[in-house]
Scaffold this active site. Structure first.
Site, PDB file in Angstrom:
ATOM      1  N   LEU A  61       9.961  38.249   6.841  1.00  0.00           N
ATOM      2  CA  LEU A  61      10.468  37.440   5.734  1.00  0.00           C
ATOM      3  C   LEU A  61       9.448  37.300   4.629  1.00  0.00           C
ATOM      4  CD1 LEU A  61      11.364  35.522   8.603  1.00  0.00           C
ATOM      5  CD2 LEU A  61      13.047  34.996   6.865  1.00  0.00           C
ATOM      6  N   ASP A  62       9.913  37.437   3.400  1.00  0.00           N
ATOM      7  CA  ASP A  62       9.125  37.096   2.232  1.00  0.00           C
ATOM      8  C   ASP A  62       9.084  35.566   2.134  1.00  0.00           C
ATOM      9  OD1 ASP A  62       7.821  37.422  -0.315  1.00  0.00           O
ATOM     10  OD2 ASP A  62       9.733  36.909  -1.242  1.00  0.00           O
TER      11      ASP A  62
END
Length: 646
Positions: free
Chosen positions: A339-340
């Site tokens: 995940l960013d």
């Protein structure tokens, strides 16, 4: 236009098959009535033969021939052009074969069951597509356009980007655009699935399909009707069907060889059964017809794609667009989720963390700052105004004049009789502002801070943070329970990244990354875990989204995401990620169950049919249409996915 034609064609097919079914049933009733009251009726000669039949049998025979000829012609066309034995061709063969043997009732039952099955299949698929297309039906056909200061009604298809439309309370926004005047609450549930109304003001984006609740707004249109978010959602879902998963491709290949093999076996049974085992030729023709019916691949070629398409449809109704069956299959195999941070785990825009003041109340500082910032489009300015409005401060009552926005530094202006500066330390230094108590306004190195000066005395610092999404902790927890490896990838500072990771429950963090650094980590994770999914905002994460097995983009980045991502979260909810993984796992499980069930039942019935233990109508009712309908009913189990956790 092409999609509309295809949808209309599907609807016509449904009407056609139910008409055929009704005609066949009417024929059976009419034949029975004639038999009951006039003993079948007078004899009728069959053209080009010496055969005479009672009227009721002649009518039945005529209907069987007409229907069989029509569907057989459809099947023959597919056989000639595509080289495939279609369901229509095989059913026509079975019906004509039964008619040749004098089994009128068997022949008409074959066609009746088949036409009913085709209608139900068409109906189910049409409903699935209609669930998505119903979104478009709520978009207004007419819209108010502001031209030369007056309102004119125009067809929504005639409105071009650059025009201004007026949307009153209770009306739906007709086209995507930006609010240039007015403010309101809008309901985005139709578009994104977001249940709570959202406040919009100058500079905010609105989408076609959004319901305007309580204010009058003017919207500068920037998308044509074909390019709106709603139109793209519908197109993505409709097009998703044609991106096949490997199980679809396997079924296509399996059917390609399975059907000719069973037909060849049917031919062998008819030719060598009387010779090797004995018995009348008619009996072995009858048994070969059973094999022909069982060779129909409809249970494979309909139920498997229908399973995956149903999953894509339900995902879309939840607010996630899956761009093809292959990504449903890949999601079921994902073992690591990367995940960013900014725009993914967080909202992607600043909000006020705290206000530190010197010799002033925080409300006065906020009110003054919001008064000069309310004319700016900067995200920080919007955050200040939003906080002031949330606290009920009436910033419109203050007299604001002589505003000057200095790019990259801040805003200067007068509020009542006081000079107010809001911006960076560089702005404060440029205007020689003083701060006698600087120690009380310490800068938070991990976050963005600005200062507020009144009459060139620094009175406050305002610290901003990018808040973590409300559902982030829940989403990460469910993903962990699903056995996922969770990794945070961000270009942000180590302190901020680590704090966010600890808050949401992520153990592995990589920070201060460039886009190419993310690519390297993705490749490493793929070698360790197999299938991986990258979740980002679709801007600087575009390369990483494309490199992962399943790229998932947040909905606010839908333009770029439509090119680089495989899944788009139109509803910006992180809990959709574990939902999609659960949905895909269940979908692939059901698809495999349907395939094994269909093959097993067909093989068992083939043995019974060759042994003369089942009639032709039973082979149709159970071995073809029955299996198809049972597998379609099995698909409905997809509805229950996530009913408790989401």
């Amino acid at each position: 236009m092409h999609e509309g034609c295809r949808h209309g064609s599907m609807r016509f097919e449904g009407v056609f098959w139910i008409t055929i079914f009704a005609s066949l049933m009417l024929t059976v009733v009419l034949a029975e009535v004639l038999e009951l009251f006039i003993g079948g009726g007078p004899l009728v000669s069959i053209p080009f033969s010496s055969i005479n039949l009672p009227l009721n049998q002649f009518i039945t025979c005529l209907m069987i021939v007409l229907v069989s000829f029509y569907i057989g012609l459809m099947g023959l066309k597919e056989l000639v052009y595509d080289g495939k034995f279609s369901v229509e061709f095989l059913m026509a063969m079975a019906a004509i074969g039964a008619l040749y043997l004098g089994l009128f009732l068997e022949a008409i039952i074959v066609l009746t069951l088949y036409s009913l099955s085709e209608f139900l299949e068409s109906y189910i698929e049409d409903k699935a597509r209609g669930a998505i297309k119903s979104i478009s039906s709520l978009i207004p056909d007419k819209v108010r356009v502001i031209s030369n200061g007056s309102e004119i009604y125009m067809d929504v298809k005639s409105v071009l980007p650059g025009m201004v439309i007026l949307v009153k309370p209770g009306e739906r926004v007709a086209l995507d655009g930006v609010v240039i005047e007015g403010s309101s609450l809008i309901d985005l549930s139709l578009v994104t699935g977001e249940s709570n109304p959202v406040s919009v003001d100058f500079g905010d984006r609105v989408y076609a399909g959004a319901l305007n609740i309580d204010g009058v707004i003017k919207v500068l249109v920037d998308k044509s009707v074909e390019e709106t978010l709603v139109s793209r959602i519908v197109k993505l879902v409709m097009d998703a069907r044609w991106r096949k998963a490997s199980i679809n491709r396997f079924i296509d290949s399996f059917s390609k060889y399975y059907v000719p093999l069973i037909i060849f076996l049917a031919f062998l049974v008819m030719m060598f059964g009387p010779i090797s085992i004995g018995g009348p030729l008619e009996s072995w023709i009858y048994r070969s017809l059973i094999l022909i019916v069982l060779s129909c691949p409809s249970a494979f070629i309909i139920s498997i794609p229908a399973t995956i398409f149903t999953a894509i449809t339900f995902a879309a109704k939840r607010g996630a667009i899956i761009k093809g069956g292959v990504y449903v299959e890949n999601l079921s195999k994902v073992r690591a989720v990367l995940l960013d941070k900014t725009g993914t785990l967080t909202y992607g825009f600043p909000s006020i963390h705290n206000i530190k003041v010197v010799d002033e109340s925080s409300d006065k500082i906020l009110m003054y700052a919001a008064s000069v910032e309310r004319f700016s489009n900067h995200p920080i300015a919007k955050a200040i105004v939003d906080r002031a409005m949330a606290k009920g401060l009436d910033i419109n009552k203050l007299n604001v004049r002589d505003l000057k926005e200095i790019p990259g530094m801040g805003v200067v202006g007068y509020v009542e009789s006081d000079e107010v500066l809001v911006g960076s330390m560089n702005l404060m230094e440029q205007y020689s502002c003083r701060c006698d108590n600087m120690a009380g306004l310490l800068i938070d190195d991990d976050h963005t801070s600005i200062y507020v000066a009144i009459n060139r005395n620094i009175k406050a610092s305002i610290c901003f943070v990018d808040e973590i999404r409300n559902d982030a902790v829940k989403a990460i927890d469910i993903l962990k329970r699903l056995g996922m490896k969770i990794v945070l990838l961000t270009g942000d500072k180590g302190g901020v990244a680590t704090k966010v990771a600890e808050t949401v429950g992520i153990d592995e963090v990589h920070y201060e990354l460039l886009p190419e650094d993310k690519l390297k980590i993705i490749m490493k994770m793929k070698s360790m875990y197999g299938f991986v999914s990258m979740v980002g905002d679709g801007v600087n994460d575009a390369p990483a989204l494309a490199a992962s097995d399943v790229g998932i983009a947040m909905g606010r980045s839908v333009d770029l995401a439509s090119e680089s991502a495989d899944v788009i979260l139109v509803k910006n909810s992180l809990t959709l990620i574990p939902y999609l993984i659960l949905l895909s796992r269940k979908t692939m499980k059901i698809a495999k169950q349907n395939m094994i069930f269909a093959v097993g039942v067909k093989l068992a019935l083939a043995v019974l049919g060759v042994g003369g233990l089942i009639p032709l109508w039973f082979a149709v009712a159970v071995g073809d249409d029955g299996i198809t309908l049972l597998t379609l009913l099995n698909i409905l189990r997809i509805i229950k996915v996530g009913s408790r956790d989401f």
